[in-house]
Write a protein that holds these residues in place. Structure first.
Motif, PDB file in Angstrom:
ATOM      1  N   PRO A   9       0.765  -1.299   0.139  1.00  0.00           N
ATOM      2  CA  PRO A   9       0.030  -0.054  -0.005  1.00  0.00           C
ATOM      3  C   PRO A   9       0.805   1.509   0.046  1.00  0.00           C
ATOM      4  N   LEU A  10       2.071   1.327  -0.357  1.00  0.00           N
ATOM      5  CA  LEU A  10       2.887   2.481  -0.129  1.00  0.00           C
ATOM      6  C   LEU A  10       2.750   3.358  -1.611  1.00  0.00           C
ATOM      7  N   SER A  11       2.439   4.605  -1.248  1.00  0.00           N
ATOM      8  CA  SER A  11       2.088   5.548  -2.385  1.00  0.00           C
ATOM      9  C   SER A  11       3.455   5.846  -3.171  1.00  0.00           C
ATOM     10  N   PRO A  12       3.323   6.307  -4.208  1.00  0.00           N
ATOM     11  CA  PRO A  12       4.450   6.872  -5.122  1.00  0.00           C
ATOM     12  C   PRO A  12       5.368   7.725  -4.301  1.00  0.00           C
ATOM     13  N   ALA A  13       4.614   8.573  -3.538  1.00  0.00           N
ATOM     14  CA  ALA A  13       5.193   9.822  -2.834  1.00  0.00           C
ATOM     15  C   ALA A  13       6.144   9.073  -1.713  1.00  0.00           C
ATOM     16  N   ALA A  14       5.384   8.504  -0.783  1.00  0.00           N
ATOM     17  CA  ALA A  14       6.070   7.884   0.430  1.00  0.00           C
ATOM     18  C   ALA A  14       7.197   6.764  -0.292  1.00  0.00           C
ATOM     19  N   GLY A  15       7.113   6.325  -1.195  1.00  0.00           N
ATOM     20  CA  GLY A  15       8.090   5.353  -1.804  1.00  0.00           C
ATOM     21  C   GLY A  15       9.320   6.302  -2.307  1.00  0.00           C
ATOM     22  N   THR A  16       8.900   7.416  -2.853  1.00  0.00           N
ATOM     23  CA  THR A  16      10.307   8.253  -3.223  1.00  0.00           C
ATOM     24  C   THR A  16      10.746   8.917  -2.248  1.00  0.00           C
ATOM     25  N   LEU A  17       9.941   9.320  -1.031  1.00  0.00           N
ATOM     26  CA  LEU A  17      10.773   9.641   0.287  1.00  0.00           C
ATOM     27  C   LEU A  17      11.758   8.797   0.726  1.00  0.00           C
ATOM     28  N   ALA A  18      11.217   7.573   0.794  1.00  0.00           N
ATOM     29  CA  ALA A  18      12.054   6.511   1.467  1.00  0.00           C
ATOM     30  C   ALA A  18      13.274   6.350   0.531  1.00  0.00           C
ATOM     31  N   LEU A  19      13.180   6.248  -0.779  1.00  0.00           N
ATOM     32  CA  LEU A  19      14.546   6.163  -1.597  1.00  0.00           C
ATOM     33  C   LEU A  19      15.281   7.498  -1.447  1.00  0.00           C
ATOM     34  N   VAL A  20      14.747   8.524  -1.315  1.00  0.00           N
ATOM     35  CA  VAL A  20      15.773   9.794  -1.300  1.00  0.00           C
ATOM     36  C   VAL A  20      16.373   9.614   0.251  1.00  0.00           C
ATOM     37  N   LEU A  21      15.604   9.238   1.248  1.00  0.00           N
ATOM     38  CA  LEU A  21      16.272   9.411   2.585  1.00  0.00           C
ATOM     39  C   LEU A  21      16.679   8.434   3.520  1.00  0.00           C
ATOM     40  N   LEU A  22      16.169   6.999   2.885  1.00  0.00           N
ATOM     41  CA  LEU A  22      16.462   5.960   3.927  1.00  0.00           C
ATOM     42  C   LEU A  22      17.807   5.222   3.251  1.00  0.00           C
ATOM     43  N   ASP A  23      18.654   4.569   4.142  1.00  0.00           N
ATOM     44  CA  ASP A  23      19.876   3.762   3.928  1.00  0.00           C
ATOM     45  C   ASP A  23      19.978   3.038   5.039  1.00  0.00           C
ATOM     46  N   GLN A  24      21.054   2.065   4.867  1.00  0.00           N
ATOM     47  CA  GLN A  24      21.466   1.179   5.990  1.00  0.00           C
ATOM     48  C   GLN A  24      21.756   1.828   7.376  1.00  0.00           C
ATOM     49  N   THR A  25      21.847   3.276   7.451  1.00  0.00           N
ATOM     50  CA  THR A  25      22.106   3.957   8.552  1.00  0.00           C
ATOM     51  C   THR A  25      20.673   4.431   9.433  1.00  0.00           C
ATOM     52  N   THR A  26      19.590   4.195   8.735  1.00  0.00           N
ATOM     53  CA  THR A  26      18.325   4.516   9.310  1.00  0.00           C
ATOM     54  C   THR A  26      17.497   3.470   9.641  1.00  0.00           C
ATOM     55  N   PRO A  27      17.344   3.436  10.930  1.00  0.00           N
ATOM     56  CA  PRO A  27      16.533   2.361  11.252  1.00  0.00           C
ATOM     57  C   PRO A  27      14.913   2.613  11.131  1.00  0.00           C
ATOM     58  N   LEU A  28      14.107   1.671  10.435  1.00  0.00           N
ATOM     59  CA  LEU A  28      12.799   2.154  10.089  1.00  0.00           C
ATOM     60  C   LEU A  28      11.844   1.372  10.682  1.00  0.00           C
ATOM     61  N   TRP A  29      10.811   1.896  11.230  1.00  0.00           N
ATOM     62  CA  TRP A  29       9.444   1.114  11.708  1.00  0.00           C
ATOM     63  C   TRP A  29       8.470   1.232  10.531  1.00  0.00           C
ATOM     64  N   LEU A  30       7.693  -0.023  10.216  1.00  0.00           N
ATOM     65  CA  LEU A  30       6.634  -0.079   9.265  1.00  0.00           C
ATOM     66  C   LEU A  30       5.364  -0.432  10.258  1.00  0.00           C
ATOM     67  N   ALA A  31       4.528   0.653  10.291  1.00  0.00           N
ATOM     68  CA  ALA A  31       3.091   0.429  10.933  1.00  0.00           C
ATOM     69  C   ALA A  31       2.315  -0.899  10.366  1.00  0.00           C
ATOM     70  N   PRO A  32       1.611  -1.230  11.285  1.00  0.00           N
ATOM     71  CA  PRO A  32       0.727  -2.426  10.745  1.00  0.00           C
ATOM     72  C   PRO A  32       0.051  -2.254   9.480  1.00  0.00           C
ATOM     73  N   SER A  33      -0.283  -0.960   9.037  1.00  0.00           N
ATOM     74  CA  SER A  33      -0.839  -0.856   7.954  1.00  0.00           C
ATOM     75  C   SER A  33      -0.031  -1.193   6.779  1.00  0.00           C
ATOM     76  N   HIS A  34       1.294  -1.018   6.928  1.00  0.00           N
ATOM     77  CA  HIS A  34       2.082  -1.149   5.778  1.00  0.00           C
ATOM     78  C   HIS A  34       3.288  -2.364   5.650  1.00  0.00           C
ATOM     79  N   ASP A  35       2.930  -3.188   6.986  1.00  0.00           N
ATOM     80  CA  ASP A  35       3.878  -4.138   7.271  1.00  0.00           C
ATOM     81  C   ASP A  35       3.619  -5.549   6.460  1.00  0.00           C
ATOM     82  N   THR A  36       3.999  -5.276   5.267  1.00  0.00           N
ATOM     83  CA  THR A  36       3.667  -6.478   4.247  1.00  0.00           C
ATOM     84  C   THR A  36       5.137  -7.092   3.706  1.00  0.00           C
ATOM     85  N   PRO A  37       5.214  -8.384   3.449  1.00  0.00           N
ATOM     86  CA  PRO A  37       6.411  -8.828   3.289  1.00  0.00           C
ATOM     87  C   PRO A  37       6.916  -8.256   2.011  1.00  0.00           C
ATOM     88  N   GLU A  38       5.955  -8.037   0.814  1.00  0.00           N
ATOM     89  CA  GLU A  38       6.242  -7.490  -0.390  1.00  0.00           C
ATOM     90  C   GLU A  38       6.896  -6.107   0.020  1.00  0.00           C
TER      91      GLU A  38
END
Lengths: 286, 362, 194
Positions: free
Chosen positions: C50-79
């Motif tokens: 259920p990730l939106s293109p906008a949130a996905g783009t935010l993730a690609l720009v800001l996240l890497d191996q140094t940024t611990p991430l929590w996926l809320a239940p609404s978004h915690d899917t294996p895919e």
């Protein structure tokens, strides 16, 4: 003309992971105006102290479509400004300009352009010592605590001692400011004449200190107040002359020594502002 | 007319051309090759690798050539190059106990297992200019050596003291050390971070700090427990393989000092350690580093506070990097006329007010 | 062949030209954080639902191996986990240790579990990426740094952001995402009902 980014360097020189780190720091800096966010600076191909912080912040912000202006002491043609502009032309392939109104990103050392900035512009400052309390307290561990506790008494004591000794605050540049009523911050060493332009500025202002590994920021329209006392209010001042080239009485002036007999003249420090004005005068006269 | 700073771009280009010409010097003299620098100015190469934080003798030699022999400039070139390199992974800790030593001395024991190995040292040379070196084409005689490849598996001297618990146990060192090049320096630092900063710190700065501890500014009473120089293998674990493989060999200088410790409320008197580890053959640096390391450990050892520059972690770590130092120092060559102008104006106004005491500002 | 087909869905949906696309997206992200309430368009990522293109783009720009991430239940899917791991390498972490958290507003709550920084290091605070169905410059009144007079934004709630503002200069910072749109709400913004 398509200026390709040269050599084998990544767009804007820095690798993507470094830019991500910088970008996260910039966002936190914008979220807490005036607070100095630590980041892990990289060694750049120019020396520490020569604008590496500004260069890294600019590199993290630049897009291929940008038009970059670089000034040092207000001038586009000072040697270090030329050197930094060439660097970004080479590694980011961005267009450059000397005209303030045409620039989308402006990297600066020690000045804010005279021409008012606009909403779609970003002003990136090169900062040598980001800690306004550093010359009162050399220890980072101490100054960090002072910021945490909002303990700025030492700064007021220093300013007040100036008044006691000199009758006024004896600071001519890097006059400390309060950002949004919470953090005392340094505006980088701009002359105090420029301080009022920090506040309520339509553009994003980013401050990068490479050697000291800190980024701070002012979002647009942030309230920035120069520290002062009720009976000794802050006054932006400059040499009491008009520019001998364009005649401006409003711009910050450089003093130029013209001979060894004590002859001197005053000209605008902002070369773009000055040439735009004198060009307009010439075309008006013609 | 006003022409003070015009023509910056052409001036820079011309200066660069002139620099290139000066670097080459008299073209009637043969140019230095990288190999010549690497082989014959090895200790310069080693220093550039150590403070440049990049182990590559050829690149260090190139940097020295390009920098006209200015080692700090060469270190800067290496640092700037180093930042552009992608990081593929981390090596396993190197095992200096398995170093193939070409030099290994201890000042604390007259003789010891593994023996004293002087190696290629200046120590007992008479510092007399050797005019024979000025003559070209002179061949050197091969030096007699029991083990020209180095001695393997020489035990660490500190291990002998450790067996008697006369010296503090070495730290386990299990945790992943912080990375100064990827994270901002955070104070107070732990020992791993301090050692990392010192290892790439300026040799001259560390030398002076170490010297100051010998003269009473934070006394450390250091004995050289052991100084060893030699090759170690570097191994890395490849996730694809699931085991470690050898990826290369590097030369290291390692120094461990034995220092007095009077004991504290919780600890009986015991010897303590200072540690230095540097790329290449850089024993002055390794010695200095271990003295400064020990001086910086006063707090964790529960020693009483006595201010001295070498004991001041924030002072030492903030100022040991010569690339930061030289950059900021030299930046005062950049134009500062805007700031200077504002000072000029202020001083004129203050003086005018002083001369006419009633003189109010306009 | 089978390997190809299992890897392909992971590989897809990232940037085709990361340096330039990240740079352009970051400029919009920076404007959003610098000008609370202003809606910006970002694109480039096509993540699995259920990730939106906008949130996905935010993730690609800001996240890497140094940024611990929590996926809320609404978004915690294996895919989505697999996609984020492949493209960013961000390690998954419990909510209170995360530097970034992604989810719907309901799933992210209670938001007082997220890192708010420390008095010495207020930057060590979480950034929430809140998925909304729509984003409009309408709703509660926003004032503060980055806003000339006042702005409006269709926030999912008011009280939580007022409570967060009370912590200033500590507090979490928020991006809202809907489709290809984002808006920012730094901790410095004062939120009031209209």
């Amino acid at each position: 003309m398509n200026v390709a980014s040269a050599d084998n360097y990544n767009f804007a020189y820095l690798d993507e992971q470094t830019k991500r780190m910088l970008r996260r720091a910039i966002l936190k800096a914008l979220a807490v105006p005036g607070y100095q966010v630590p980041f892990a600076p990289r060694e750049m191909p120019m020396p520490y102290g020569w604008g590496t912080g500004g260069v890294q912040v600019s590199a993290a912000c630049l897009v291929p479509e940008d038009r970059l202006k670089v000034i040092d002491q207000g001038a586009d043609d000072t040697t270090n400004a030329v050197s930094i502009r060439k660097f970004f032309q080479r590694v980011a392939g961005v267009a450059t300009t000397e005209t303030t109104t045409e620039a989308t990103v402006i990297q600066t050392r020690h000045r804010i352009p005279e021409t008012p900035l606009k909403e779609d512009q970003i002003l990136v400052y090169q900062v040598p010592i980001p800690e306004p309390l550093r010359f009162l307290e050399p220890r980072e561990t101490e100054t960090r605590r002072m910021h945490a506790l909002e303990e700025y008494g030492l700064m007021h004591v220093k300013l007040y001692e100036d008044i006691a000794r000199h009758g006024e605050i004896a600071t001519a540049y890097a006059w400390p400011v309060m950002a949004e009523g919470r953090y005392v911050m340094t505006p980088s060493p701009i002359p105090k004449f420029d301080n009022p332009k920090l506040s309520d500025c339509p553009a994003i202002q980013l401050f990068g200190a490479g050697r000291e590994a800190r980024i701070h920021a002012l979002p647009p329209w942030t309230k920035v107040v120069s520290l002062d006392f009720e009976d000794h209010p802050f006054q932006a001042s400059k040499a009491d002359h008009a520019c001998e080239i364009c005649g401006s009485c409003e711009s910050y002036l450089d003093e130029v020594i013209t001979d060894d007999q004590g002859g001197r003249m005053f000209v605008c420090s902002d070369t773009d502002f000055c040439s735009t004005r004198s060009n307009a005068q010439q075309s008006g006269a013609a | 007319m006003y022409v003070a700073v015009k023509g910056g771009e052409r001036a820079i280009d011309n200066a660069h051309a002139w620099l290139a010409e000066e670097r080459r010097g008299d073209t009637a003299i043969a140019a230095l090759s990288i190999a010549q620098i690497r082989e014959q100015l090895k200790l310069s190469v080693d220093r550039v690798m150590a403070e440049g934080s990049l182990y590559d003798p050829d690149l260090a030699a190139l940097a020295i050539k390009q920098a006209r022999g200015d080692l700090i400039e060469a270190i800067f070139l290496i640092r700037a190059y180093r930042t552009t390199l992608p990081r593929f992974g981390s090596s396993l800790p190197v095992e200096t106990a398995r170093m193939a030593v070409i030099r290994r001395i201890s000042a604390t024991y007259r003789d010891l297992p593994g023996g004293q190995v002087l190696g290629p040292t200046f120590d007992y040379t008479h510092r007399l200019l050797d005019f024979a070196l000025a003559a070209e084409g002179l061949d050197v005689v091969e030096a007699p050596s029991a083990n020209p490849e180095g001695l393997d598996n020489v035990p660490h001297v500190m291990g002998f003291l450790n067996r008697e618990s006369l010296i503090e146990a070495p730290g386990a060192g299990d945790e992943v050390p912080p990375d100064l090049t990827r994270n901002p320096l955070q104070l107070p630092a732990n020992r791993a971070l301090r050692l990392q900063a010192l290892a790439r710190g300026d040799e001259g700065f560390l030398l002076s700090l170490a010297y100051s501890t010998q003269r009473g500014y934070g006394n450390t009473h250091a004995f050289v427990g052991e100084l060893r120089i030699g090759q170690v293998t570097v191994e890395a674990e490849l996730p694809e393989l699931g085991f470690a493989i050898e990826i290369g060999e590097i030369e290291l200088s390692e120094c461990e000092t034995v220092n007095q410790f009077g004991g504290s409320k919780s600890e009986p008197p015991q010897f303590t350690r200072g540690y230095g580890l540097v790329f290449g053959q850089s024993e002055r640096k390794a010695l200095s580093m271990s003295l400064v390391d020990r001086a910086l450990r006063w707090k964790e050892l529960g020693e009483s506070h006595s201010p001295a520059p070498a004991r001041d972690e924030e002072f030492v770590l903030s100022h040991c990097d010569n690339i930061q130092a030289t950059g900021f120092l030299e930046h005062i060559k950049l134009p500062h006329y805007v700031d200077f102008q504002s000072e000029l104006e202020l001083v004129r106004r203050l003086r005018a007010a002083a001369i006419t005491p009633s003189g109010k500002e306009e | 062949m089978t390997l190809q087909s299992t890897i392909k869905p992971l590989e897809s949906g990232g940037f085709s030209n990361p340096p330039q696309q990240s740079a352009r997206a970051f400029r919009a992200i920076m404007q959003a954080m610098a000008r609370p309430g202003q809606v910006e368009k970002i694109s480039g990522a096509t993540p699995p639902a259920p990730l939106s293109p906008a949130a996905g783009t935010l993730a690609l720009v800001l996240l890497d191996q140094t940024t611990p991430l929590w996926l809320a239940p609404s978004h915690d899917t294996p895919e989505l986990r697999a996609w984020l791991t492949f493209h960013t390498g961000a390690p998954f972490a419990p909510a209170h240790e995360a530097l970034f958290a992604i989810g719907t507003w309901a799933a992210l709550n209670p938001v007082d579990r997220f890192a708010i920084g420390t008095p010495e290091y207020p930057d060590r605070a979480a950034t929430l990426i809140v998925e909304l169905t729509a984003l409009a410059q309408d709703g509660p009144r926003l004032t503060g740094p980055g806003i000339r007079h006042e702005a409006q934004l269709s926030l999912p709630e008011i009280a939580a952001f007022q409570a967060n503002r009370q912590l200033y200069p500590l507090g979490f910072d928020t991006f809202f995402a809907a489709g290809e749109q984002i808006a920012g709400l730094p901790r410095s913004t004062i939120v009031e009902a209209r």
